[in-house]
Design an enzyme around this catalytic site. Structure first.
Site, PDB file in Angstrom:
ATOM      1  N   ASP A  39       0.661  -1.362  -0.019  1.00 38.53           N
ATOM      2  CA  ASP A  39      -0.112  -0.060   0.112  1.00 38.53           C
ATOM      3  C   ASP A  39       0.920   1.311  -0.101  1.00 38.53           C
ATOM      4  OD1 ASP A  39      -2.232   1.748   0.118  1.00 38.53           O
ATOM      5  OD2 ASP A  39      -2.994   0.935   1.926  1.00 38.53           O
ATOM      6  N   ASP A  40       0.811   1.970  -1.037  1.00 39.49           N
ATOM      7  CA  ASP A  40       1.494   3.305  -1.267  1.00 39.49           C
ATOM      8  C   ASP A  40       3.072   3.042  -1.323  1.00 39.49           C
ATOM      9  OD1 ASP A  40      -0.769   4.508  -0.941  1.00 39.49           O
ATOM     10  OD2 ASP A  40      -0.271   5.711   0.974  1.00 39.49           O
ATOM     11  N   CYS A  79      -5.825   4.626  -3.821  1.00 42.39           N
ATOM     12  CA  CYS A  79      -5.886   3.217  -3.388  1.00 42.39           C
ATOM     13  C   CYS A  79      -7.136   2.749  -4.070  1.00 42.39           C
ATOM     14  CB  CYS A  79      -6.036   3.168  -2.062  1.00 42.39           C
ATOM     15  SG  CYS A  79      -6.775   1.727  -1.314  1.00 42.39           S
ATOM     16  N   LYS A 133      -6.253  -5.431   3.360  1.00 41.40           N
ATOM     17  CA  LYS A 133      -6.921  -4.274   3.140  1.00 41.40           C
ATOM     18  C   LYS A 133      -7.942  -4.441   2.031  1.00 41.40           C
ATOM     19  CE  LYS A 133      -6.371   0.535   1.664  1.00 41.40           C
ATOM     20  NZ  LYS A 133      -5.480   1.649   1.776  1.00 41.40           N
ATOM     21  N   HIS A 135     -11.067  -1.792   1.266  1.00 44.28           N
ATOM     22  CA  HIS A 135     -11.374  -0.469   1.110  1.00 44.28           C
ATOM     23  C   HIS A 135     -12.124  -0.242  -0.324  1.00 44.28           C
ATOM     24  CE1 HIS A 135      -9.380   4.114   0.806  1.00 44.28           C
ATOM     25  NE2 HIS A 135     -10.530   3.853   1.207  1.00 44.28           N
ATOM     26  N   HIS A 218       1.664   2.185   4.214  1.00 41.62           N
ATOM     27  CA  HIS A 218       0.865   3.263   4.397  1.00 41.62           C
ATOM     28  C   HIS A 218       0.792   3.978   5.764  1.00 41.62           C
ATOM     29  CE1 HIS A 218      -3.370   5.221   4.282  1.00 41.62           C
ATOM     30  NE2 HIS A 218      -3.292   5.157   3.124  1.00 41.62           N
ATOM     31  N   ASN A 288      -0.629   1.964  -5.925  1.00 38.35           N
ATOM     32  CA  ASN A 288      -0.089   3.282  -6.492  1.00 38.35           C
ATOM     33  C   ASN A 288       1.425   3.514  -6.160  1.00 38.35           C
ATOM     34  OD1 ASN A 288      -2.490   4.234  -4.200  1.00 38.35           O
ATOM     35  ND2 ASN A 288      -0.443   4.921  -3.721  1.00 38.35           N
ATOM     36  N   LYS A 303       2.220   9.802  -4.974  1.00 36.83           N
ATOM     37  CA  LYS A 303       0.730   9.292  -4.768  1.00 36.83           C
ATOM     38  C   LYS A 303      -0.097  10.613  -5.236  1.00 36.83           C
ATOM     39  CE  LYS A 303      -2.425   7.720  -1.467  1.00 36.83           C
ATOM     40  NZ  LYS A 303      -2.552   6.981  -0.086  1.00 36.83           N
TER      41      LYS A 303
END
Length: 462
Positions: A39-40, A79, A133, A135, A218, A288, A303
């Site tokens: 994530d990120d 995301c 996750k 989301h 993240h 991302n 991002k």
């Protein structure tokens, strides 16, 4: 690296050897899939992609055993939009949930009747699970188990404290639809649950599709020894405290990344010990580009931006006996490509009423090339638009337009708009034609995300 399976996993593995003794010895005709999503994570946040101030040996080893793709793309610089594309195999702008960028405050999500990668693999005979996750909308209207996953353990929202597991919605760690009272560092918990779920999959005669979607790296900026920072944030009593714009250091980020790498290594070791590794495709990538402490070199942007640093992501794929170890490919591959690719390997195809915008990239993984195709992005904040076709990229941001050769000029510094006007006009026209087939922006969507002020400061917009 040492690794031991816990009692529950060992029992599951024992059951597997009794129920399906050939599973560990004979490759299945249809491969299992372990899809690991960070994530990120920035393009160069792994040492095998260039990170300089820490090492990621477990993920580096995965790359050495498989293929490292250098033109891996996320469908969006944020995301939820990318996850919409990953789940549906289509441009996220075809669905209202994909316009949220990111999904935050409205009661919206991925419609349960939308064909998804896990739902279609499940129809094809796969066992499916999501660890980590989601989301893509909160219960009871939306959720992983309404969209094709048989088992879910993780968070429903976009981010949670690594220790309290709280988000802006309160406690956000779930075992299916039940609140999970697990204690500890979230990366550790997700890896442990993934290992236990692998044991359950080993005991099942069906091939499996497991999504392992870590929240790391993240925010909040909390390493495995940062309980004090977690307590400080919790003491504020404000949901927004999880963002702590003043938080974190490079050392903290390195600690988050090292623990992620360690836990990925443990999951891969469990896959090997359970006799599943040879029959399993493992994918490692990000949703991302990186954020505050990420390394996106050799790209600019991050991002929320359609510069390469916002959408170019690390992408590693291992499939023993099929993908050449230590290989590399520069062919562009995008998040939405995985649905047609995995369905093809499962002997299935995308739902007729929802044809994929992605393509089957198996030839790329096996060392071949593919016909050049255009790839498109848009992002509402700062009126961003992008099209990559071959080596070149059209970019619009904050009213300015560019043409870049992203192969020879990965930093996107030399604007070729005046030098190659016909190519500029062609890519811009391609983007315009494509955009006309997408949903219009929703004026009520939370389109700026949590980074609007930061981007306004950087680009001089109020």
């Amino acid at each position: 690296m040492t690794f031991t399976l816990d009692r529950r996993t060992m029992l599951a593995a024992s059951a597997a050897s009794l129920a399906a003794p050939a599973l560990a010895r004979t490759p299945v005709k249809r491969p299992n899939v372990l899809f690991i999503l960070a994530d990120d994570m920035g393009y160069a946040d792994l040492s095998c992609y260039g990170r300089r101030n820490y090492e990621t040996p477990a993920i580096d080893a995965l790359a050495a055993q498989g293929m490292r793709l250098t033109s891996g793309y996320a469908n969006s610089p944020v995301c939820s939009a990318t996850r919409t594309a990953l789940m549906t195999g289509r441009y996220q702008y075809r669905l209202p949930v994909g316009l949220e960028e990111p999904l935050a405050f409205r009661d919206m999500g991925l419609p349960p009747d939308e064909p998804t990668l896990p739902s279609q693999l499940r129809k094809a005979g796969y066992a499916t699970s999501l660890i980590g996750k989601w989301h893509l909308g909160a219960a009871p209207k939306f959720g992983p188990r309404l969209s094709g996953y048989e088992h879910f353990f993780g968070i429903q929202g976009g981010g949670a404290d690594y220790f309290t597991h709280a988000s802006g919605r309160g406690h956000d760690l779930w075992d299916n639809e039940t609140t999970a009272g697990e204690h500890g560092y979230l990366t550790d918990i997700l890896a442990r649950e993934a290992i236990e779920q692998l044991g359950r999959h080993a005991a099942d005669s069906r091939p499996f599709f497991m999504s392992l979607h870590f929240t790391a790296p993240h925010w909040p900026w909390e390493g495995p020894n940062d309980q004090a920072e977690s307590a400080r944030l919790a003491a504020t009593g404000e949901p927004a405290a999880i963002f702590h714009y003043d938080g974190g250091t490079m050392a903290t980020y390195a600690a988050i990344m090292r623990r992620l790498d360690e836990k990925v290594g443990e999951v891969l070791a469990a896959l090997q010990q359970l006799g599943l590794a040879d029959d399993t495709i493992v994918v490692f990538t990000s949703d991302n580009g990186g954020e505050r402490f990420s390394d996106n070199w050799p790209f600019s942007g991050r991002k929320t931006e359609l510069l390469e640093g916002g959408v170019r992501v690390p992408l590693i794929v291992r499939w023993p006996g099929r993908i050449t170890a230590g290989s590399e490919s520069a062919v562009p591959v995008m998040s939405m490509d995985w649905l047609p690719t995995f369905l093809g390997l499962a002997g299935s195809a995308p739902a007729p009423e929802r044809q994929s915008d992605g393509v089957d990239v198996l030839p790329v993984l096996l060392g071949s090339s593919m016909p050049v195709r255009p790839l498109f992005w848009r992002y509402r904040h700062l009126d961003q638009a992008s099209c990559r076709f071959g080596d070149h990229k059209y970019l619009r941001i904050n009213g300015n337009e560019f043409l870049f050769d992203v192969v020879q000029d990965p930093l996107e510094r030399g604007n070729l708009k005046a030098r190659q006007p016909s190519l500029f006009a062609d890519l811009k026209a391609r983007w315009t034609s494509w955009n006309e087939t997408m949903l219009p922006f929703d004026p009520d969507s939370f389109s700026h995300g949590f980074h609007a002020k930061d981007m306004a400061d950087r680009f001089g917009v109020e």
